[in-house]
Design a protein around this motif. Structure first.
Motif, short mmCIF file in Angstrom:
data_model
loop_
_atom_site.label_atom_id
_atom_site.label_comp_id
_atom_site.label_asym_id
_atom_site.label_seq_id
_atom_site.Cartn_x
_atom_site.Cartn_y
_atom_site.Cartn_z
N GLY A 1 31.29 27.04 47.36
CA GLY A 1 32.59 27.70 47.29
C GLY A 1 32.49 29.03 46.58
N LEU A 2 33.53 29.83 46.72
CA LEU A 2 33.55 31.15 46.10
C LEU A 2 33.86 31.04 44.61
N PRO A 3 33.18 31.81 43.78
CA PRO A 3 33.55 31.84 42.36
C PRO A 3 34.94 32.44 42.20
N SER A 4 35.59 32.10 41.14
CA SER A 4 36.99 32.49 40.95
C SER A 4 37.17 34.00 40.98
N GLU A 5 36.18 34.76 40.51
CA GLU A 5 36.34 36.22 40.46
C GLU A 5 36.37 36.85 41.85
N LEU A 6 36.01 36.09 42.88
CA LEU A 6 36.04 36.63 44.24
C LEU A 6 37.28 36.20 45.01
N ASN A 7 38.18 35.49 44.37
CA ASN A 7 39.42 35.05 45.03
C ASN A 7 40.48 36.14 44.94
N ALA A 8 40.18 37.25 45.58
CA ALA A 8 41.13 38.37 45.60
C ALA A 8 40.91 39.14 46.90
N ASP A 9 41.92 39.91 47.30
CA ASP A 9 41.82 40.72 48.50
C ASP A 9 41.28 42.10 48.11
N PHE A 10 39.97 42.20 48.04
CA PHE A 10 39.35 43.44 47.58
C PHE A 10 39.48 44.56 48.61
N SER A 11 39.56 44.21 49.89
CA SER A 11 39.73 45.26 50.90
C SER A 11 41.08 45.95 50.72
N LYS A 12 42.11 45.18 50.36
CA LYS A 12 43.42 45.80 50.10
C LYS A 12 43.36 46.68 48.86
N GLN A 13 42.67 46.20 47.82
CA GLN A 13 42.54 47.01 46.61
C GLN A 13 41.82 48.32 46.92
N ALA A 14 40.75 48.24 47.71
CA ALA A 14 40.00 49.45 48.06
C ALA A 14 40.89 50.39 48.87
N LEU A 15 41.60 49.83 49.85
CA LEU A 15 42.46 50.66 50.69
C LEU A 15 43.56 51.32 49.87
N ASP A 16 44.14 50.61 48.92
CA ASP A 16 45.18 51.19 48.07
C ASP A 16 44.64 52.38 47.28
N ILE A 17 43.40 52.26 46.79
CA ILE A 17 42.78 53.36 46.05
C ILE A 17 42.58 54.56 46.96
N TYR A 18 42.03 54.31 48.14
CA TYR A 18 41.79 55.41 49.07
C TYR A 18 43.08 56.12 49.47
N LEU A 19 44.10 55.34 49.80
CA LEU A 19 45.37 55.94 50.22
C LEU A 19 46.03 56.69 49.08
N GLY A 20 45.84 56.18 47.84
CA GLY A 20 46.37 56.89 46.69
C GLY A 20 45.71 58.26 46.52
N LEU A 21 44.40 58.31 46.74
CA LEU A 21 43.69 59.59 46.66
C LEU A 21 44.15 60.53 47.76
N GLN A 22 44.37 59.97 48.94
CA GLN A 22 44.76 60.82 50.06
C GLN A 22 46.15 61.41 49.85
N ARG A 23 47.04 60.66 49.20
CA ARG A 23 48.41 61.13 48.98
C ARG A 23 48.50 62.16 47.86
N LYS A 24 47.59 62.05 46.89
CA LYS A 24 47.68 62.92 45.72
C LYS A 24 46.52 63.90 45.71
N GLY A 25 46.78 65.08 45.21
CA GLY A 25 45.71 66.04 45.07
C GLY A 25 45.38 66.74 46.37
N ASN A 26 44.16 67.23 46.47
CA ASN A 26 43.74 68.06 47.60
C ASN A 26 42.81 67.32 48.55
N PHE A 27 43.04 66.03 48.74
CA PHE A 27 42.10 65.23 49.51
C PHE A 27 42.68 64.72 50.82
N ALA A 28 43.82 65.26 51.23
CA ALA A 28 44.47 64.77 52.45
C ALA A 28 43.61 64.98 53.69
#
Length: 416
Positions: A158-185
């Motif tokens: 089974g998966l260890p508890s620290e991997l019971n999260a949606d990391f792809s969503k977390q990564a996507l939220d970070i990327y989209l945040g960068l794209q919305r702010k600053g000069n990275f659009a």
């Protein structure tokens, strides 16, 4: 790859970053590529480790934070090195261990980010650059944690508890945040990473749009002309187009109507050829990627391999050589491409998808000896795990079925 790691017909087409014809080109570029380099069709998301992390390590931060970044980057490099060992395939348990380590690295980078923010290090233009590098690498770690935890749970406890999260969503939220702010659009590498995260979440159409954007953004960005992402991004966009066509093929097969969607598939295969062909032979700096898995010459060879695969896929969908010629692929240069792919000997090929590309190409050209040899190689390599690379089960079944068909036909041919 049919895949990208893959191949299809057929066969298969084969990180933190700083971003702020055809027929003649294909033929001429063959001379630029050594015949002895390894080949394969790679999903670029699989090879998208960190790029230019020396820029991350060199960020102007307080000494304590700078040392923490250096330690974390060293650990990340070690993780990618484990994944990219061509002769060793990590077990499911090892992949889970590596995924957990990526989560730890992401947490360390988040700690640096928070400390830098508290120390007013992320303000102004220079602060924006620091935020970009820290967040891009953190999101990359989360992306890989999500990708690697998708293992056969029957092989682990089974998966260890620290991997019971949606990391792809977390990564996507970070990327989209960068794209919305600053000069990275209009940052091509950021758009490319967004595409990878979307693809991991199963949003194939949105991912394709992001890859297309990333390719377009390359036209007006600060990346050096010889930066290898100028080759990798268009090449992966081609792979994504090919993959969309392959999904249509699988859908038609499941519906019992294999000729359905043929016109749509042919358009996608030709578009994949069109976006990929301009980067064949493109000069790039060696060592640009922190976790390079090929030489510059091998990278160019992978691009050629993809063109071979897209061409065969197009023909198998009812396309013609005449139309292929209008997109830079003639029978003579196709033959040269195939000869290059098999020049080092079939036994040197270490990916079933690559062997399948050669098998399918040999079948198309009527080289029965090469077809048989490549088919045997496909079957020998079918069980090889390819860490970080993924293919639909239909692709593996198709490779196995086609290899067996080639061998059966050979056995039935009367001996002279």
């Amino acid at each position: 790859d049919r895949d990208v790691t893959g191949v299809q017909t057929c066969a298969l087409p084969i990180s933190l970053d700083n971003c702020s014809d055809q027929a003649d080109s294909i033929a001429q570029s063959i001379n630029l590529i050594f015949s002895g380099v390894p080949f394969g069709v790679f999903r670029e998301s699989a090879s998208s480790g960190s790029i230019d992390t020396h820029k991350l390590v060199e960020l102007k931060l307080p000494t304590e934070l700078k040392n923490e970044v250096a330690k974390t980057v060293k650990n990340i490099r070690g993780l990618f090195a484990l994944l990219h060992q061509p002769s060793r395939s990590p077990t499911s348990a090892k992949l889970i261990e590596i995924a957990s380590a990526f989560v730890d690295s992401a947490a360390e980078l988040k700690g640096v980010y928070d400390s830098a923010s508290a120390a007013h290090q992320l303000r102004g233009k220079q602060g924006e650059i620091k935020r970009y590098y820290l967040e891009m690498e953190r999101a990359l770690c989360l992306y890989w944690a999500e990708r690697l935890k998708d293992v056969d749970l029957a092989e682990v406890e089974g998966l260890p508890s620290e991997l019971n999260a949606d990391f792809s969503k977390q990564a996507l939220d970070i990327y989209l945040g960068l794209q919305r702010k600053g000069n990275f659009a209009h940052d091509p590498i950021l758009a490319f990473r967004i595409g990878n995260a979307l693809a991991l979440k199963g949003a194939a159409d949105d991912a394709l749009d992001s890859y297309k954007e990333a390719t377009q953004f390359l036209k007006n960005c600060d990346l050096p002309d010889n930066h290898n992402m100028r080759m990798k991004i268009p090449r992966f966009y081609g792979i994504a187009l090919w993959d969309q066509a392959e999904q249509l093929k699988y859908k038609a097969n499941r519906l019992g109507a294999p000729r359905d969607f043929s016109e749509e598939r042919r358009k996608l295969y030709l578009e994949a050829i069109d976006v990929t062909s301009p980067v064949i032979g493109k000069a790039t700096r060696s060592g640009e990627s922190d976790f390079a898995i090929t030489t510059v010459d091998a990278d160019n060879a992978l691009t050629v391999n993809n063109i071979v695969d897209y061409s065969m896929s197009f023909l198998s969908a009812g396309g013609s050589w005449r139309e292929l010629t209008h997109h830079g692929v003639t029978k003579p240069n196709f033959s040269r491409h195939l000869a290059m792919l098999s020049a080092s000997g079939i036994t040197t090929i270490d990916r079933p998808t690559v062997a399948d590309t050669v098998r399918a190409g040999a079948e198309l050209l009527g080289d029965r000896s090469l077809e048989r040899t490549a088919a045997r190689r496909v079957l020998r390599l079918m069980q090889k795990r390819d860490s970080g690379y993924s293919l639909p089960s239909e692709a593996y079944e198709e490779m196995r079925r086609d290899a067996l068909r080639s061998l059966r036909r050979s056995a039935q041919r009367p001996k002279r």
